[in-house]
Design a protein around this motif. Structure first.
Motif, PDB file in Angstrom:
ATOM      1  N   CYS A 201      32.267  52.800  43.060  1.00 23.59           N
ATOM      2  CA  CYS A 201      33.882  51.456  43.379  1.00 23.59           C
ATOM      3  C   CYS A 201      34.805  52.684  44.099  1.00 23.59           C
ATOM      4  CB  CYS A 201      34.346  50.551  41.981  1.00 23.59           C
ATOM      5  SG  CYS A 201      35.612  49.681  42.175  1.00 23.59           S
TER       6      CYS A 201
ATOM      7  N   CYS B  46      36.836  52.280  39.717  1.00 20.73           N
ATOM      8  CA  CYS B  46      36.741  52.987  38.563  1.00 20.73           C
ATOM      9  C   CYS B  46      35.083  53.739  38.647  1.00 20.73           C
ATOM     10  CB  CYS B  46      36.044  51.425  38.002  1.00 20.73           C
ATOM     11  SG  CYS B  46      34.637  50.322  38.190  1.00 20.73           S
TER      12      CYS B  46
ATOM     13  N   LYS C 247      31.381  52.502  39.517  1.00 29.04           N
ATOM     14  CA  LYS C 247      30.385  52.222  38.706  1.00 29.04           C
ATOM     15  C   LYS C 247      29.757  51.997  40.889  1.00 29.04           C
ATOM     16  CE  LYS C 247      31.504  49.872  34.655  1.00 29.04           C
ATOM     17  NZ  LYS C 247      31.862  48.681  34.204  1.00 29.04           N
TER      18      LYS C 247
ATOM     19  N   SER D  29      28.253  49.566  43.400  1.00 29.35           N
ATOM     20  CA  SER D  29      28.974  48.089  43.760  1.00 29.35           C
ATOM     21  C   SER D  29      28.116  47.771  45.164  1.00 29.35           C
ATOM     22  CB  SER D  29      30.329  48.217  44.145  1.00 29.35           C
ATOM     23  OG  SER D  29      30.624  48.805  43.721  1.00 29.35           O
TER      24      SER D  29
ATOM     25  N   CYS E 192      32.614  44.447  43.148  1.00 30.57           N
ATOM     26  CA  CYS E 192      32.978  45.793  41.936  1.00 30.57           C
ATOM     27  C   CYS E 192      31.920  44.619  41.579  1.00 30.57           C
ATOM     28  CB  CYS E 192      33.307  46.964  41.459  1.00 30.57           C
ATOM     29  SG  CYS E 192      33.313  47.168  39.495  1.00 30.57           S
ATOM     30  N   PRO E 193      31.423  45.160  39.885  1.00 32.44           N
ATOM     31  CA  PRO E 193      30.486  43.894  39.599  1.00 32.44           C
ATOM     32  C   PRO E 193      31.129  44.413  38.020  1.00 32.44           C
ATOM     33  CG  PRO E 193      29.258  46.735  38.678  1.00 32.44           C
ATOM     34  CD  PRO E 193      30.340  46.677  40.422  1.00 32.44           C
ATOM     35  N   ASP E 194      32.690  45.243  37.415  1.00 35.84           N
ATOM     36  CA  ASP E 194      33.125  45.100  37.045  1.00 35.84           C
ATOM     37  C   ASP E 194      33.979  43.334  36.670  1.00 35.84           C
ATOM     38  OD1 ASP E 194      34.563  45.302  34.413  1.00 35.84           O
ATOM     39  OD2 ASP E 194      34.920  47.306  34.531  1.00 35.84           O
TER      40      ASP E 194
ATOM     41  N   LEU F  55      36.954  43.342  35.331  1.00 37.33           N
ATOM     42  CA  LEU F  55      38.032  43.652  35.283  1.00 37.33           C
ATOM     43  C   LEU F  55      38.868  44.741  36.043  1.00 37.33           C
ATOM     44  CD1 LEU F  55      37.585  43.496  31.401  1.00 37.33           C
ATOM     45  CD2 LEU F  55      39.122  42.159  32.292  1.00 37.33           C
ATOM     46  N   CYS F  56      37.902  44.603  36.917  1.00 36.25           N
ATOM     47  CA  CYS F  56      38.011  46.078  37.320  1.00 36.25           C
ATOM     48  C   CYS F  56      38.954  45.260  39.158  1.00 36.25           C
ATOM     49  CB  CYS F  56      36.788  47.379  38.215  1.00 36.25           C
ATOM     50  SG  CYS F  56      37.384  47.805  39.653  1.00 36.25           S
TER      51      CYS F  56
ATOM     52  N   HIS G 121      37.036  44.190  41.982  1.00 36.09           N
ATOM     53  CA  HIS G 121      35.921  42.915  42.213  1.00 36.09           C
ATOM     54  C   HIS G 121      36.249  42.336  42.414  1.00 36.09           C
ATOM     55  CE1 HIS G 121      33.325  40.398  39.318  1.00 36.09           C
ATOM     56  NE2 HIS G 121      34.406  39.436  39.947  1.00 36.09           N
TER      57      HIS G 121
END
Length: 68
Positions: free
Chosen positions: A21, A24, A26, A28, A52-54, A56-57, A60
């Motif tokens: 990502c 962040c 992570k 993706s 993105c899997p988060d 809050l990012c 996403h």
């Protein structure tokens, strides 16, 4: 400012893999969606975004990794 590249040929899109990502870091997943192509092309264009899997990012909701 350049616009993000989100349209790839289907053969290009098949080679795209998960990517960190840009917000962040992570890993993706890539999402490929065919565009409505009535011409029956052998190598149609597809829309490509990474998600993105988060939850809050900012990534996403989808992001692109390269510019046109």
């Amino acid at each position: 400012m350049s616009t993000p590249k989100t349209i790839y040929s289907q053969s290009e899109a098949r080679r795209l893999r998960a990517h960190p990502c840009i917000h962040c870091g992570k890993m993706s997943r890539v999402d490929r969606r065919p565009l409505s192509d009535m011409s029956g092309s052998v190598d149609p264009d597809v829309s490509v975004l990474w998600y993105c899997p988060d939850a809050l990012c900012a990534g996403h909701d989808g992001f692109s990794i390269e510019s046109q």
